[in-house]
Design a protein around this motif. Structure first.
Motif, PDB file in Angstrom:
ATOM      1  N   PHE A  92      35.628  15.552  32.572  1.00  0.00           N
ATOM      2  CA  PHE A  92      35.573  16.682  33.667  1.00  0.00           C
ATOM      3  C   PHE A  92      35.286  15.893  34.977  1.00  0.00           C
ATOM      4  CE2 PHE A  92      33.981  19.101  30.018  1.00  0.00           C
ATOM      5  CZ  PHE A  92      34.257  20.396  30.406  1.00  0.00           C
ATOM      6  N   ASN A  93      36.202  16.636  35.896  1.00  0.00           N
ATOM      7  CA  ASN A  93      35.866  15.875  37.426  1.00  0.00           C
ATOM      8  C   ASN A  93      35.826  17.175  38.272  1.00  0.00           C
ATOM      9  OD1 ASN A  93      36.353  14.925  39.802  1.00  0.00           O
ATOM     10  ND2 ASN A  93      38.397  13.883  39.439  1.00  0.00           N
ATOM     11  N   TYR A  94      34.820  17.479  38.321  1.00  0.00           N
ATOM     12  CA  TYR A  94      34.366  18.721  39.081  1.00  0.00           C
ATOM     13  C   TYR A  94      34.888  18.704  40.387  1.00  0.00           C
ATOM     14  CZ  TYR A  94      31.339  19.278  34.911  1.00  0.00           C
ATOM     15  OH  TYR A  94      30.977  19.706  33.890  1.00  0.00           O
ATOM     16  N   GLU A  95      35.032  17.619  41.036  1.00  0.00           N
ATOM     17  CA  GLU A  95      35.671  17.392  42.569  1.00  0.00           C
ATOM     18  C   GLU A  95      37.031  17.680  42.509  1.00  0.00           C
ATOM     19  OE1 GLU A  95      34.234  13.851  44.151  1.00  0.00           O
ATOM     20  OE2 GLU A  95      31.971  14.156  43.589  1.00  0.00           O
ATOM     21  N   ALA A  96      37.895  17.474  41.561  1.00  0.00           N
ATOM     22  CA  ALA A  96      39.296  17.774  41.705  1.00  0.00           C
ATOM     23  C   ALA A  96      39.489  19.356  41.896  1.00  0.00           C
ATOM     24  CB  ALA A  96      40.136  17.099  40.447  1.00  0.00           C
ATOM     25  N   PRO A  97      40.534  19.413  42.666  1.00  0.00           N
ATOM     26  CA  PRO A  97      40.589  21.036  42.831  1.00  0.00           C
ATOM     27  C   PRO A  97      41.327  21.954  41.605  1.00  0.00           C
ATOM     28  CG  PRO A  97      42.302  19.556  44.113  1.00  0.00           C
ATOM     29  CD  PRO A  97      41.280  18.928  43.483  1.00  0.00           C
ATOM     30  N   ASN A  98      42.019  21.063  40.709  1.00  0.00           N
ATOM     31  CA  ASN A  98      42.789  21.748  39.576  1.00  0.00           C
ATOM     32  C   ASN A  98      42.281  20.880  38.405  1.00  0.00           C
ATOM     33  OD1 ASN A  98      44.067  23.720  40.759  1.00  0.00           O
ATOM     34  ND2 ASN A  98      45.332  22.253  41.593  1.00  0.00           N
ATOM     35  N   ASP A  99      41.113  20.553  38.318  1.00  0.00           N
ATOM     36  CA  ASP A  99      40.565  19.738  36.918  1.00  0.00           C
ATOM     37  C   ASP A  99      40.865  20.789  35.828  1.00  0.00           C
ATOM     38  OD1 ASP A  99      39.064  17.597  35.761  1.00  0.00           O
ATOM     39  OD2 ASP A  99      37.654  19.119  35.335  1.00  0.00           O
ATOM     40  N   LEU A 100      41.600  20.085  34.966  1.00  0.00           N
ATOM     41  CA  LEU A 100      41.870  20.893  33.607  1.00  0.00           C
ATOM     42  C   LEU A 100      40.876  20.793  32.726  1.00  0.00           C
ATOM     43  CD1 LEU A 100      44.256  21.496  31.441  1.00  0.00           C
ATOM     44  CD2 LEU A 100      44.371  19.387  30.817  1.00  0.00           C
ATOM     45  N   ALA A 101      40.063  20.132  32.538  1.00  0.00           N
ATOM     46  CA  ALA A 101      38.877  20.149  31.636  1.00  0.00           C
ATOM     47  C   ALA A 101      37.863  21.167  32.009  1.00  0.00           C
ATOM     48  CB  ALA A 101      38.063  19.093  31.312  1.00  0.00           C
ATOM     49  N   TYR A 102      37.532  21.420  33.333  1.00  0.00           N
ATOM     50  CA  TYR A 102      36.694  22.249  33.906  1.00  0.00           C
ATOM     51  C   TYR A 102      37.571  23.672  33.943  1.00  0.00           C
ATOM     52  CZ  TYR A 102      33.781  24.713  37.431  1.00  0.00           C
ATOM     53  OH  TYR A 102      32.796  25.767  37.950  1.00  0.00           O
ATOM     54  N   GLY A 103      38.724  23.642  34.348  1.00  0.00           N
ATOM     55  CA  GLY A 103      39.223  25.000  34.008  1.00  0.00           C
ATOM     56  C   GLY A 103      39.421  25.583  32.886  1.00  0.00           C
ATOM     57  N   MET A 104      39.726  24.764  31.895  1.00  0.00           N
ATOM     58  CA  MET A 104      39.855  25.168  30.558  1.00  0.00           C
ATOM     59  C   MET A 104      38.436  25.845  30.189  1.00  0.00           C
ATOM     60  SD  MET A 104      42.915  25.438  29.419  1.00  0.00           S
ATOM     61  CE  MET A 104      42.706  25.201  27.761  1.00  0.00           C
ATOM     62  N   GLU A 105      37.325  25.016  30.381  1.00  0.00           N
ATOM     63  CA  GLU A 105      36.066  25.685  30.217  1.00  0.00           C
ATOM     64  C   GLU A 105      35.725  26.900  30.614  1.00  0.00           C
ATOM     65  OE1 GLU A 105      32.092  23.349  29.536  1.00  0.00           O
ATOM     66  OE2 GLU A 105      32.334  23.577  31.712  1.00  0.00           O
ATOM     67  N   ARG A 106      35.878  26.793  31.899  1.00  0.00           N
ATOM     68  CA  ARG A 106      35.686  28.315  32.662  1.00  0.00           C
ATOM     69  C   ARG A 106      36.743  29.580  31.827  1.00  0.00           C
ATOM     70  NH1 ARG A 106      34.367  28.549  38.846  1.00  0.00           N
ATOM     71  NH2 ARG A 106      34.572  30.393  38.174  1.00  0.00           N
ATOM     72  N   TYR A 107      37.866  29.282  31.685  1.00  0.00           N
ATOM     73  CA  TYR A 107      38.855  30.040  31.612  1.00  0.00           C
ATOM     74  C   TYR A 107      38.679  30.518  29.834  1.00  0.00           C
ATOM     75  CZ  TYR A 107      43.772  32.107  30.192  1.00  0.00           C
ATOM     76  OH  TYR A 107      44.808  32.506  29.823  1.00  0.00           O
ATOM     77  N   LEU A 108      38.351  29.508  29.117  1.00  0.00           N
ATOM     78  CA  LEU A 108      38.086  30.150  27.529  1.00  0.00           C
ATOM     79  C   LEU A 108      36.738  30.558  27.477  1.00  0.00           C
ATOM     80  CD1 LEU A 108      40.044  27.170  25.788  1.00  0.00           C
ATOM     81  CD2 LEU A 108      40.806  29.511  26.205  1.00  0.00           C
ATOM     82  N   ALA A 109      35.862  30.194  28.077  1.00  0.00           N
ATOM     83  CA  ALA A 109      34.505  30.778  27.947  1.00  0.00           C
ATOM     84  C   ALA A 109      34.635  32.130  28.475  1.00  0.00           C
ATOM     85  CB  ALA A 109      33.456  30.067  28.626  1.00  0.00           C
ATOM     86  N   GLY A 110      35.281  32.555  29.454  1.00  0.00           N
ATOM     87  CA  GLY A 110      35.335  33.966  29.932  1.00  0.00           C
ATOM     88  C   GLY A 110      36.469  34.860  28.860  1.00  0.00           C
ATOM     89  N   LEU A 111      37.540  34.281  28.884  1.00  0.00           N
ATOM     90  CA  LEU A 111      38.469  34.722  27.771  1.00  0.00           C
ATOM     91  C   LEU A 111      38.084  35.150  26.489  1.00  0.00           C
ATOM     92  CD1 LEU A 111      41.550  35.818  27.805  1.00  0.00           C
ATOM     93  CD2 LEU A 111      41.876  33.806  26.575  1.00  0.00           C
ATOM     94  N   LEU A 112      37.185  34.378  25.848  1.00  0.00           N
ATOM     95  CA  LEU A 112      36.827  34.682  24.584  1.00  0.00           C
ATOM     96  C   LEU A 112      35.432  35.188  24.611  1.00  0.00           C
ATOM     97  CD1 LEU A 112      38.093  31.336  22.712  1.00  0.00           C
ATOM     98  CD2 LEU A 112      39.194  33.589  23.073  1.00  0.00           C
ATOM     99  N   GLU A 113      34.788  35.422  25.707  1.00  0.00           N
ATOM    100  CA  GLU A 113      33.458  35.778  26.062  1.00  0.00           C
ATOM    101  C   GLU A 113      32.612  35.016  24.955  1.00  0.00           C
ATOM    102  OE1 GLU A 113      33.579  40.119  25.152  1.00  0.00           O
ATOM    103  OE2 GLU A 113      34.645  40.332  27.040  1.00  0.00           O
TER     104      GLU A 113
END
Length: 172
Positions: A46-67
């Motif tokens: 995770f690199n929370y400072e990166a604008p398009n961080d893959l790990a952080y983006g996937m965490e938010r995306y999948l947590a929301g999509l799969l509820e």
């Protein structure tokens, strides 16, 4: 690449089209939920400072999509594989969920009251008593018993609810 895709979708598509494997896993429960992303078996930091961080983006995306739930008396882990099939980018995933109900709230009610509410009091587990002269358990037997104990708490309905195949997006 199609310009109608969001930045995370473009990252996913780029990884897949370059021939790399993209997998995810999650651990939820106990008021927490985490999603981890791997590219070619290498967990992405995770690199929370990166604008398009893959790990952080996937965490938010999948947590929301799969509820993916986090609160409650349960534990859930899951894995998934993301791949492209024709114009569709698909997530094939499976979860195992374990529910740990705290039945202490039932203590203030009679069996009749519980029945009226649609509940039955759980029966107490028989105590594990080793007969005199019996051999002590081996480490292997203890590990098997622990797995069996977890199987008792397997919530198949919840496991099935958080398993399946989803189209994440289409490449037009």
């Amino acid at each position: 690449m199609p310009s109608t895709l969001k930045p995370l979708e473009l990252q996913i598509l780029s990884i897949l089209q370059s021939g790399q494997t993209l997998t995810v896993r999650w651990d939820c429960g106990g008021d927490e939920g985490f999603v981890y992303t791997e590219v070619n078996g290498q967990e992405q930091e995770f690199n929370y400072e990166a604008p398009n961080d893959l790990a952080y983006g996937m965490e938010r995306y999948l947590a929301g999509l799969l509820e993916l739930p986090s609160a409650g008396e349960f534990q859930m882990s899951g894995t998934g594989r993301i791949f492209q099939q024709g114009p569709e980018v698909i997530l094939d995933y499976e979860s195992k969920a374990y529910s740990y109900e705290d039945d202490s709230w039932m203590e203030g009610f009679s069996d009749e009251d519980l029945a009226d509410m649609g509940y039955t009091r759980p029966t107490p587990k028989e105590a594990d008593e080793t007969e005199p002269g019996a051999e002590a358990e081996t480490e292997t037997e203890t590990e098997t018993e622990t797995e069996d104990d977890d199987a008792e708490y397997l919530d198949q309905e919840m496991s099935d609810e958080y398993s399946g195949r989803r189209v994440l997006f289409r490449v037009e």
